[in-house]
Design a protein around this motif. Structure first.
Motif: not given
Length: 134
Positions: A9-15, A27-33, A35-42, A46-49
């Motif tokens: 996992t990585m900090k939101p700033a790194t992601a 978004p706040a949920e991105f800043q507060e959580g 991010v796993s390597r798999a989530e970053l790859n996703a 396939d970037p969200p809007e």
């Protein structure tokens, strides 16, 4: 002994940095959580809007602003640009083409030329050494 793999996992700033977006605009949920390597790859494949919109319209972090303007990050600072800029603001700066921007672009072009010259010299020196070894 069990062999399970922990998800990296990585900090939101790194992601955000890896995604090329300004963290405070995510978004706040991105800043507060985290991010796993798999989530970053996703997110990359396939970037969200919200991510597509940030990449398109900004605000953009300094490295992206510098790249879009064709200058270095230091050049931005010398030009007085310290805040993230939107695509619209970047386009306006390009259209306005202030003196500092012209100067920094010329400096950046010289740096690129010098980098190419050094690489070519290193290749020639390497080829010369290889010839001498034969």
């Amino acid at each position: 002994m069990t062999s399970h793999q922990n998800a990296q996992t990585m900090k939101p700033a790194t992601a955000a940095k890896k995604l090329g977006v300004y963290l405070e605009a995510t978004p706040a949920e991105f800043q507060e959580g985290v991010v796993s390597r798999a989530e970053l790859n996703a997110l990359q494949t396939d970037p969200p809007e919200w991510l597509r919109e940030l990449r398109r319209d900004g605000p953009h972090p300094r490295p992206v602003v510098a790249a879009k303007l064709g200058v270095s990050i230091s050049g931005l600072a010398r030009g007085g640009v310290t805040e993230p800029l939107t695509t619209e603001q970047i386009d306006a700066l390009k259209a306005e083409s202030p003196e500092w921007l012209q100067k920094e672009r010329a400096t950046q072009a010289e740096v690129r030329k010098e980098t190419v010259r050094i690489k070519e010299k290193q290749k020639a020196d390497q080829a010369k050494r290889e010839q001498q070894e034969k």
